[in-house]
Design an enzyme around this catalytic site. Sequence first.
Site, PDB file in Angstrom:
ATOM      1  N   LYS A  95       0.808  -1.290  -0.007  1.00 42.42           N
ATOM      2  CA  LYS A  95      -0.095   0.030   0.162  1.00 42.42           C
ATOM      3  C   LYS A  95       0.837   1.120  -0.110  1.00 42.42           C
ATOM      4  O   LYS A  95       0.466   2.247  -0.764  1.00 42.42           O
ATOM      5  CB  LYS A  95      -0.827   0.001   1.301  1.00 42.42           C
ATOM      6  CG  LYS A  95      -2.100  -0.979   1.343  1.00 42.42           C
ATOM      7  CD  LYS A  95      -2.801  -0.595   2.462  1.00 42.42           C
ATOM      8  CE  LYS A  95      -2.348  -0.816   3.776  1.00 42.42           C
ATOM      9  NZ  LYS A  95      -1.418  -2.196   4.095  1.00 42.42           N
TER      10      LYS A  95
ATOM     11  N   ARG B 106      -0.275  -8.302  13.819  1.00 43.32           N
ATOM     12  CA  ARG B 106      -0.830  -6.889  12.670  1.00 43.32           C
ATOM     13  C   ARG B 106      -1.985  -7.785  11.666  1.00 43.32           C
ATOM     14  O   ARG B 106      -2.655  -7.324  11.335  1.00 43.32           O
ATOM     15  CB  ARG B 106       0.279  -6.393  11.895  1.00 43.32           C
ATOM     16  CG  ARG B 106       0.728  -5.588  13.021  1.00 43.32           C
ATOM     17  CD  ARG B 106       2.275  -4.805  12.356  1.00 43.32           C
ATOM     18  NE  ARG B 106       2.245  -4.071  11.009  1.00 43.32           N
ATOM     19  CZ  ARG B 106       3.263  -4.118  10.414  1.00 43.32           C
ATOM     20  NH1 ARG B 106       4.574  -4.647  10.801  1.00 43.32           N
ATOM     21  NH2 ARG B 106       3.086  -3.367   9.427  1.00 43.32           N
TER      22      ARG B 106
ATOM     23  N   ARG C 281      11.283  -0.103  11.423  1.00 47.09           N
ATOM     24  CA  ARG C 281      10.230   0.074  12.306  1.00 47.09           C
ATOM     25  C   ARG C 281      10.056  -1.143  13.459  1.00 47.09           C
ATOM     26  O   ARG C 281      10.237  -2.241  12.976  1.00 47.09           O
ATOM     27  CB  ARG C 281       8.821  -0.142  11.499  1.00 47.09           C
ATOM     28  CG  ARG C 281       8.480   1.163  10.680  1.00 47.09           C
ATOM     29  CD  ARG C 281       7.500   0.808   9.691  1.00 47.09           C
ATOM     30  NE  ARG C 281       6.326   0.194  10.299  1.00 47.09           N
ATOM     31  CZ  ARG C 281       5.202  -0.064   9.427  1.00 47.09           C
ATOM     32  NH1 ARG C 281       4.786   0.500   8.353  1.00 47.09           N
ATOM     33  NH2 ARG C 281       3.952  -0.591   9.861  1.00 47.09           N
TER      34      ARG C 281
ATOM     35  N   ARG D  50      11.757  -5.784   3.865  1.00 43.03           N
ATOM     36  CA  ARG D  50      11.735  -4.520   4.188  1.00 43.03           C
ATOM     37  C   ARG D  50      12.721  -3.954   5.367  1.00 43.03           C
ATOM     38  O   ARG D  50      13.236  -3.022   5.311  1.00 43.03           O
ATOM     39  CB  ARG D  50      10.111  -4.090   4.357  1.00 43.03           C
ATOM     40  CG  ARG D  50       9.951  -2.799   4.872  1.00 43.03           C
ATOM     41  CD  ARG D  50       8.539  -2.367   4.305  1.00 43.03           C
ATOM     42  NE  ARG D  50       7.683  -2.478   5.742  1.00 43.03           N
ATOM     43  CZ  ARG D  50       6.339  -2.360   5.570  1.00 43.03           C
ATOM     44  NH1 ARG D  50       5.720  -1.984   4.598  1.00 43.03           N
ATOM     45  NH2 ARG D  50       5.571  -2.555   6.664  1.00 43.03           N
TER      46      ARG D  50
ATOM     47  N   ARG E  86      -9.560   1.097   8.929  1.00 41.34           N
ATOM     48  CA  ARG E  86      -9.177  -0.286   9.321  1.00 41.34           C
ATOM     49  C   ARG E  86     -10.135  -0.775   9.774  1.00 41.34           C
ATOM     50  O   ARG E  86     -10.128  -2.299  10.218  1.00 41.34           O
ATOM     51  CB  ARG E  86      -7.889  -0.009   9.923  1.00 41.34           C
ATOM     52  CG  ARG E  86      -6.501  -0.325   9.256  1.00 41.34           C
ATOM     53  CD  ARG E  86      -5.608  -0.298  10.168  1.00 41.34           C
ATOM     54  NE  ARG E  86      -4.289  -0.802  10.116  1.00 41.34           N
ATOM     55  CZ  ARG E  86      -3.248  -0.625   9.500  1.00 41.34           C
ATOM     56  NH1 ARG E  86      -3.184   0.922   8.690  1.00 41.34           N
ATOM     57  NH2 ARG E  86      -2.188  -0.965   9.276  1.00 41.34           N
TER      58      ARG E  86
HETATM   59  P1  AMP Z   1       0.836   0.958   8.999  1.00 46.47           P
HETATM   60  O1  AMP Z   1       2.089   1.961   8.873  1.00 46.47           O
HETATM   61  O2  AMP Z   1      -0.314   1.340   8.016  1.00 46.47           O
HETATM   62  O3  AMP Z   1       1.222  -0.469   8.883  1.00 46.47           O
HETATM   63  O4  AMP Z   1       0.318   1.150  10.302  1.00 46.47           O
HETATM   64  C1  AMP Z   1       1.133   1.233  11.575  1.00 46.47           C
HETATM   65  C2  AMP Z   1       0.553   0.799  12.966  1.00 46.47           C
HETATM   66  O5  AMP Z   1      -0.164   1.942  13.169  1.00 46.47           O
HETATM   67  C3  AMP Z   1      -0.746  -0.228  12.838  1.00 46.47           C
HETATM   68  O6  AMP Z   1      -0.216  -1.542  13.224  1.00 46.47           O
HETATM   69  C4  AMP Z   1      -1.643   0.273  13.769  1.00 46.47           C
HETATM   70  O7  AMP Z   1      -1.201   0.122  15.337  1.00 46.47           O
HETATM   71  C5  AMP Z   1      -1.541   1.716  13.625  1.00 46.47           C
HETATM   72  N1  AMP Z   1      -2.487   2.167  12.585  1.00 46.47           N
HETATM   73  C6  AMP Z   1      -2.307   2.877  11.568  1.00 46.47           C
HETATM   74  N2  AMP Z   1      -3.560   3.367  10.789  1.00 46.47           N
HETATM   75  C7  AMP Z   1      -4.597   2.862  11.761  1.00 46.47           C
HETATM   76  C8  AMP Z   1      -5.917   3.001  11.769  1.00 46.47           C
HETATM   77  N3  AMP Z   1      -6.403   3.353  10.693  1.00 46.47           N
HETATM   78  N4  AMP Z   1      -6.599   2.436  12.806  1.00 46.47           N
HETATM   79  C9  AMP Z   1      -5.856   2.143  13.941  1.00 46.47           C
HETATM   80  N5  AMP Z   1      -4.751   1.728  13.831  1.00 46.47           N
HETATM   81  C10 AMP Z   1      -3.875   1.999  12.839  1.00 46.47           C
END
Ligand code: AMP
Length: 193
Positions: free
Chosen positions: A13, A150, A139, A127, A88
Site C-alpha cells: 500500500k 498485525r 520499524r 523491508r 481499518r
Molecule cells: P501501517 O503503517 O499502516 O502499517 O500502520 C502501523 C500501525 O499504526 C498499525 O499496526 C496500527 O497500530 C496503527 N494504525 C495505522 N493506521 C491505523 C488505523 N486506521 N486504525 C488503527 N490503527 C492504525
Amino acid sequence: MRLILLGPPGAGKGTQSAKIAERYGVPQLSTGDMLRAAVAAGTPVGLKAKAVMEAGGLVSDDIVVGIVADRIEEPDAKNGFILDGFPRTVAQADALEAMLRTKGITLDAVVEFLVDEDALVERIATRACETKARGEPVRKDDNPEVFKARLAAYKEQTAPLSAHYAGKGKLKTVDGMKPIEAVTADVFKILGG
Ligand code: AMP
C-alpha cells in the site's frame, strides 16, 4: 482523485500510494506515518498510540478518525487524497463516510491489493533489511512476532471492509503479488490511466 488503498500489512500500500499520489498530484495520507510521527514527537496522541502500535494492535477509532478529519482539512487535500491504512475498521469507514458527506464529496474507488499471506512475512523481513541497509531506523513492528499480530488485526477488523465497499460498488481489486511496476500499471489502468 479520492482513493482508499486496502490490503494486509506488507501488501504494498505504501509503495503504491506514493506512485499514485505522484501521478495524480494528490497527497498520500498514511495514518501509520502520522501515528509514527506523533509517537516520535511525544504528543498526547503519540503517547496513547505507542504501546498498541508496538504490539501490532489497532489504535482506537476515535484517535485515528480525529487525525484523518484534521488532515483532510489541509489545503493540499482539497482536490483529493490517497488514504493508505485508513479506514481499518467498519466504524472508521462509517466515520469517513459521514466526514465526506458533510463536505459533499465522494470516494472514487477503493483499491484492494490481493496477496498471498505466506509471502507477506518474507516481504516484511526484506523491508526491515533494506531499511537497515539504508542506515534508517527499522520499524519496531516490522518483526515476525508483531507482524503476526498485525495480520490477525487485519483479518478480524479490516478484511470485512472488502465486502463493505463491494456492496457500495466501490471495490476494485488488483493482484498485489506481481512486481511493483506491474501492480502500479494495473492500478493506473483501473483508475482510468
Ligand atoms: P501501517 O503503517 O499502516 O502499517 O500502520 C502501523 C500501525 O499504526 C498499525 O499496526 C496500527 O497500530 C496503527 N494504525 C495505522 N493506521 C491505523 C488505523 N486506521 N486504525 C488503527 N490503527 C492504525
